[in-house]
Every structure is written in structure tokens, then in C-alpha cells.
Design a protein around this motif. Structure first.
Motif, PDB file in Angstrom:
ATOM      1  N   UNK A 165       0.607  -1.173  -0.098  1.00  0.00           N
ATOM      2  CA  UNK A 165       0.020  -0.013  -0.047  1.00  0.00           C
ATOM      3  C   UNK A 165       0.781   1.316   0.204  1.00  0.00           C
ATOM      4  N   UNK A 166       2.158   1.138   0.130  1.00  0.00           N
ATOM      5  CA  UNK A 166       3.076   2.395   0.163  1.00  0.00           C
ATOM      6  C   UNK A 166       2.864   3.282  -1.165  1.00  0.00           C
ATOM      7  N   UNK A 167       2.825   4.378  -1.063  1.00  0.00           N
ATOM      8  CA  UNK A 167       2.699   5.355  -2.209  1.00  0.00           C
ATOM      9  C   UNK A 167       4.178   5.699  -2.612  1.00  0.00           C
ATOM     10  N   UNK A 168       4.729   5.239  -3.866  1.00  0.00           N
ATOM     11  CA  UNK A 168       6.193   5.071  -4.288  1.00  0.00           C
ATOM     12  C   UNK A 168       6.044   5.219  -5.754  1.00  0.00           C
ATOM     13  N   UNK A 169       6.995   6.497  -6.000  1.00  0.00           N
ATOM     14  CA  UNK A 169       7.275   6.595  -7.424  1.00  0.00           C
ATOM     15  C   UNK A 169       5.873   6.697  -8.353  1.00  0.00           C
ATOM     16  N   UNK A 170       4.845   7.442  -7.644  1.00  0.00           N
ATOM     17  CA  UNK A 170       3.428   7.625  -8.400  1.00  0.00           C
ATOM     18  C   UNK A 170       2.708   6.046  -8.606  1.00  0.00           C
ATOM     19  N   UNK A 171       3.155   5.431  -7.631  1.00  0.00           N
ATOM     20  CA  UNK A 171       2.411   4.025  -7.783  1.00  0.00           C
ATOM     21  C   UNK A 171       1.887   3.528  -6.413  1.00  0.00           C
ATOM     22  N   UNK A 172       0.738   2.728  -6.188  1.00  0.00           N
ATOM     23  CA  UNK A 172       0.656   2.167  -4.970  1.00  0.00           C
ATOM     24  C   UNK A 172       1.310   0.638  -4.933  1.00  0.00           C
ATOM     25  N   UNK A 173       2.003   0.506  -4.157  1.00  0.00           N
ATOM     26  CA  UNK A 173       2.757  -0.912  -4.060  1.00  0.00           C
ATOM     27  C   UNK A 173       2.017  -2.051  -3.572  1.00  0.00           C
ATOM     28  N   UNK A 174       1.972  -3.080  -4.523  1.00  0.00           N
ATOM     29  CA  UNK A 174       0.872  -4.192  -4.119  1.00  0.00           C
ATOM     30  C   UNK A 174       2.157  -5.203  -3.646  1.00  0.00           C
TER      31      UNK A 174
END
Length: 527
Positions: free
Chosen positions: A337-346
Motif C-alpha cells: 500500500x506504500x505510495x512510491x514513485x507515483x504507484x501504489x505498491x502491491x
């Protein structure tokens, strides 16, 4: 982003000259030795070559961080030597940390050469004094790194042939410690307290004193460690950087908290690293990335924002386990769920961010966040070149050195004061006097200095290898179920530890260099 002290033009000549032979002579393979020591520009390049040879945390295991052999991290690559270390399946023939042994002696040789030649070099008195101080500092740093990993070492303090070097036995423990401290004291007496912007990256007198405080703490010399740490604190030369989340970002290199770091920059230092390329999710890089994966052990060490442990706080929600954490958690661990480099990490296995298996698959359910550049663009930086500096020692660690030394001396309230300064910076509640224990001090080091290369040596100093290294390493299993996404702790592996492992075996490759009759003594129980 201002970097280390050489012009691009002169350093481009120097960078092209670097070699990896036994002496790693740097500019001396392009110019005769006689000419080098007659030219102040070439002498400056020679000194720069020694700085470039510093082995930083980013260089620790070649392509894995030392965190992977502590409870901080787990390597995603099963063929790494870190996996052998964690299972106890290694010995002298595996040459663990042999690059440190060879690299530290390469550094020492270059420092010894500088100390021998600089007195007669065509330099101003001020520059001669500074370069002499730099030689003592860089030699002390190299020998500290050697001593931390292997213990007693052969003291090479003058220019010798390689044949003569391999007749010198390992010195007594107390002599090694005395030698390192003497070099740091000499460095502190000769180096300036600061530099102008053109010389950022050079060692200062305060850097020497800061390293001395760390070394003294590891030697259990608490009164001296506290005094050295306090000297740095009381100088008011350094200030805690305001935002832990961006403390390590490239734009904040050389910030007010950094006492000494290894500098990286294209065209200036001539060096790069590959942290952003090989620690990011492969989704962002296209490489077999994400090598150093944080453990659930570390995640659980981050308190909730009310200051309580996750299993004691009313703020903890099993369905959203990463909400309401110590803000340092968000600067350290990349989680589901981390917001990283304009993505929501799954981070569920099999997602486009976390492969189901093989390279690019996290064994713990987490990726590293600390040190990574959130603006790193693999489309632009497709040559694996990353440039942010690597901190060697910063003010936060000095606060923790001071706090631990004061705790050991019975001054617990003074220790609590400096732990709480870090918690205040992190926007965490202060620890109350009634709740302040040595365990809470240890935990503060765990979360504040995670992945900075000190955890192994902390555990060694505390003599807690069985409790903190030879333990179950845990991760998180993420599943989608009708009731929603679930997060379940699971055992990744059970590590192995024996007391002999506080010191790594002397590499067999080094022992074999010694002729019959003058053997290099192996560490206890490693024969």
C-alpha cells in the motif's frame, strides 16, 4: 548537489587511472611516482583516490547490505554468501569479507605512502598539515573496519614491500586498539573543523572525534566514549536534520546532521553505486532487483505513534497494520500500500511489484525504502548509476553513543534526554522516566540506524548474538480473502549463531599469502 573537492577536468584524468591491482596506485599508473610527488595537483588526486577507496555501507557485501546477516534484513537471493553466514555454513575458505581485508590494507598502504612522501612535497604548510591529518583519519577508518570484522590485525604503519608485509603477525588486541585511537587523535589534532563548499567530503577534526566515540563505545570504554561524543555535541557544529523522511535524499546530501560520508557523483568523484537499481522493486527497474528485504522483526520494532508496541496499542488495526506508525517506519520500509514513485505498491506475491518467486520476489513481504531516491528514473538512469552519498556517521548516532555510554555509567536521565531528542525529531512521544529501560534504548538504535551498517556491531557489543542474530526471521504473508486483505506473520528462516561468529574467519586467501614459518593466525575455533 555539491560533491567532493576536485574539478571535473582534473578528476576525469584521475578516474581513468584507477586500477584494482595489489597496490591500487590510482594516478601513479599514469604518471611516474617521482612526478606525482612533485606536483600538488597530482598529490591531491592521490588523496582523492584514498577517499574513493572507502568501503561504505553501500559497498558492504558486494551486492548485499550487512543488514542481511542481522535481524534487520533478509537477502532475496539464495545464492548470496549472506545465506551461508545465516545458516552457519561458512569457514575460512569462503573468504567472507575478504574484500574488506584486501581493501583495508590497500587503503593503509596508500596512507602510509602519503605519510612518507608528504613531508617533502611542494605544498603549503597548511595543506601539508591537512593531508597528514587526512592520512591518519583514512588509515584509522580502514583499520577500524578491519578490526570490527576480524579482530586483531597485522599493523602496517610504514611503506613495505608485499613480501615484507606477509612476515608481520597479527598484533595484540590492545595494541590494535591503541594504534587506531592514536591515529584518530593525530587526525583530530591536524584536521580543520570544517571546510568551504569546494572541499565538502573531506574528513574534519570532528569526524575523527565522532569515529573515536563509536570505537570507544564498542570497546566498552564508556567514560571516554561519552566524553568524545559530548565534544561533538557541545561543538554545536551539527544539527539534527528536520525531516527524517528526506534525510537521505540526494538533494539533502551534506546536510547539517552528516558528520562524515562517502561522496558519490558522476564526473567529480568518479564513482557511483547501484542502490536504487538493485534495491527497488523490479517493476520500477526492469532488473532482478530488491535484494535487501526488511524483516517483520524490524517492522515490529517500530512503535505505534502513541509510543506503544503494535501488540499493546489501541491504534493497531490488523486490517491496516501499517497505519499510525513511528514516522521513521515510512522512511525505512516499503510495505503493502506504500505510495512510491507515483504507484501504489502491491506486496502480495505474484503482483507486478513483487514477483511470485525468484529474483525480484521479497522473502519477507517488504522492500527497502531507506536511502532510495524517490525521484530515481530508470528511463534516464539506465546505466545503473546512482549518486546519493552514503552516511558513515551522523549526529543521531552520536546522540545514541552518548546515551548508551551514560546509561552504562549510571546516568540514566542524561541518557533518556538524548534518546528523546531523536524521538522528538521523529515526532514520537518522549519516553517517560519510569518506562526508560536499556531495552528501549536498544530499540531506539534499531529503528533510528536501521540499514546504516551498525546493527551487527551493536549486537556484538551487547553480547546478544543468540538473542538477536540466531533467531527466527519473520515476514508477512499477504492474502486476499472474502473479508478483505489479510496480513499474517510467518517464519522465513531460523538463523544460526555461535560465539565464534562475533569475529569472521581470516580469509584463507590471505592466510595462504604468508610463507611457511610466519603463518597468519586464524581466529579462535575457525581452524
Amino acid at each position: 548537489m555539491q560533491k567532493i573537492f576536485f574539478s571535473i577536468l582534473t578528476f576525469s584524468v584521475f578516474a581513468a587511472s584507477c586500477s584494482t591491482d595489489l597496490l591500487d596506485r590510482g594516478p601513479l599508473d599514469k604518471y611516474s611516482e617521482q612526478n606525482v610527488w612533485k606536483d600538488s595537483t597530482l598529490i591531491n588526486l592521490y588523496v582523492g583516490n584514498i577517499y574513493a577507496g572507502i568501503r561504505s555501507t553501500y559497498d558492504e557485501g558486494g551486492d548485499w547490505l550487512m543488514a542481511c546477516i542481522t535481524d534487520e534484513g533478509e537477502s532475496a537471493r539464495t545464492f548470496h554468501l549472506s545465506q551461508q553466514i545465516n545458516s552457519g555454513q561458512y569457514g575460512p575458505s569462503d573468504n567472507v569479507y575478504s574484500p574488506y581485508w584486501t581493501g583495508c590494507y590497500t587503503q593503509a598502504r596508500k596512507c602510509n605512502t602519503l605519510l612518507e612522501r608528504v613531508p617533502e612535497a611542494p605544498l603549503s604548510d597548511a595543506l601539508r598539515t591537512r593531508m597528514t591529518g587526512e592520512a591518519y583519519f583514512l588509515r584509522a577508518l580502514a583499520y577500524m573496519q578491519l578490526y570490527d570484522r576480524f579482530g586483531r590485525f597485522p599493523i602496517i604503519d610504514k611503506v613495505l614491500s608485499l613480501e615484507d608485509e606477509t612476515t608481520i603477525p597479527r598484533a595484540k588486541d590492545e595494541d590494535c586498539v591503541k594504534f587506531i585511537l592514536a591515529d584518530l587523535d593525530k587526525a583530530a589534532s591536524l584536521l580543520p573543523p570544517s571546510y568551504n563548499s569546494a572541499n565538502l567530503g573531506r574528513a574534519t577534526s570532528w569526524a575523527a572525534i565522532a569515529l573515536k566515540s563509536r570505537f570507544l563505545l564498542n570497546q566498552h570504554r564508556d567514560t571516554e566514549a561519552a566524553a568524545a561524543a559530548w565534544a561533538v555535541i557541545d561543538s554545536k557544529k551539527y544539527i539534527l536534520f528536520g525531516d527524517f523522511l528526506t534525510l537521505f535524499n540526494p538533494e539533502n546530501d551534506n546536510n547539517t546532521e552528516i558528520i562524515f560520508d562517502k561522496q558519490y557523483a558522476s564526473g567529480i568523484s568518479g564513482q557511483t553505486h547501484s542502490l536504487d537499481t538493485y534495491e527497488n522493486s523490479p517493476f520500477f527497474t526492469g532488473f532482478s532487483s530488491a535484494i535487501t528485504c526488511p524483516t517483520q522483526n524490524l517492522v515490529d520494532a517500530f512503535k505505534m505513534k502513541d509510543g506503544l508496541a503494535w501488540d499493546q496499542s489501541p491504534l493497531y488495526n490488523a486490517a491496516k497494520p501499517y497505519d499510525n506508525r513511528d514516522p521513521r517506519f515510512y522512511a525505512t520500509v516499503l510495505y503493502d500500500g506504500y505510495q512510491w514513485m507515483n504507484e501504489t505498491v502491491d506486496m502480495k506475491k505474484g503482483s507486478k511489484f513483487n514477483r511470485a518467486s525468484g529474483s525480484g520476489s521479497s522473502p519477507t513481504g517488504y522492500f527497502l525504502r531507506k536511502f532510495l531516491n524517490p525521484k530515481f528514473d530508470t528511463k534516464v538512469n539506465n546505466n545503473n548509476a546512482n549518486f546519493q552519498n552514503c552516511p558513515v556517521i551522523r549526529l543521531a548516532e552520536i546522540y545514541l553513543v552518548y546515551a548508551e555510554a551514560k546509561w552504562n555509567l549510571g546516568e540514566k536521565e542524561e541518557a533518556r534526554t538524548y534518546v528523546n531528542k531523536l524521538r522528538t525529531r521523529a515526532k514520537m512521544p518522549e519516553i517517560e522516566a519510569a518506562d526508560f529501560t536499556f531495552t528501549s534504548l536498544q530499540n531506539e538504535r534499531f529503528v533510528e540506524l536501521a540499514f546504516e551498517g551498525q546493527r551487527w556491531f551493536d549486537i556484538k557489543r551487547w553480547n546478544e548474538g543468540p538473542q538477536k542474530i540466531g533467531v527466527k526471521i519473520t515476514g508477512v504473508d499477504i492474502q486476499d480473502k472474502p473479508e478483505g486483505r489479510t496480513y499474517t506473520r510467518f517464519d522465513v528462516e531460523t538463523r544460526f549463531f555461535q560465539p565464534k561468529m562475533y569475529l569472521f574467519p581470516i580469509p584463507l586467501s590471505e592466510i595462504n599469502k604468508y610463507p611457511a614459518g610466519t603463518p597468519l593466525e586464524q581466529n579462535p575455533n575457525w581452524n
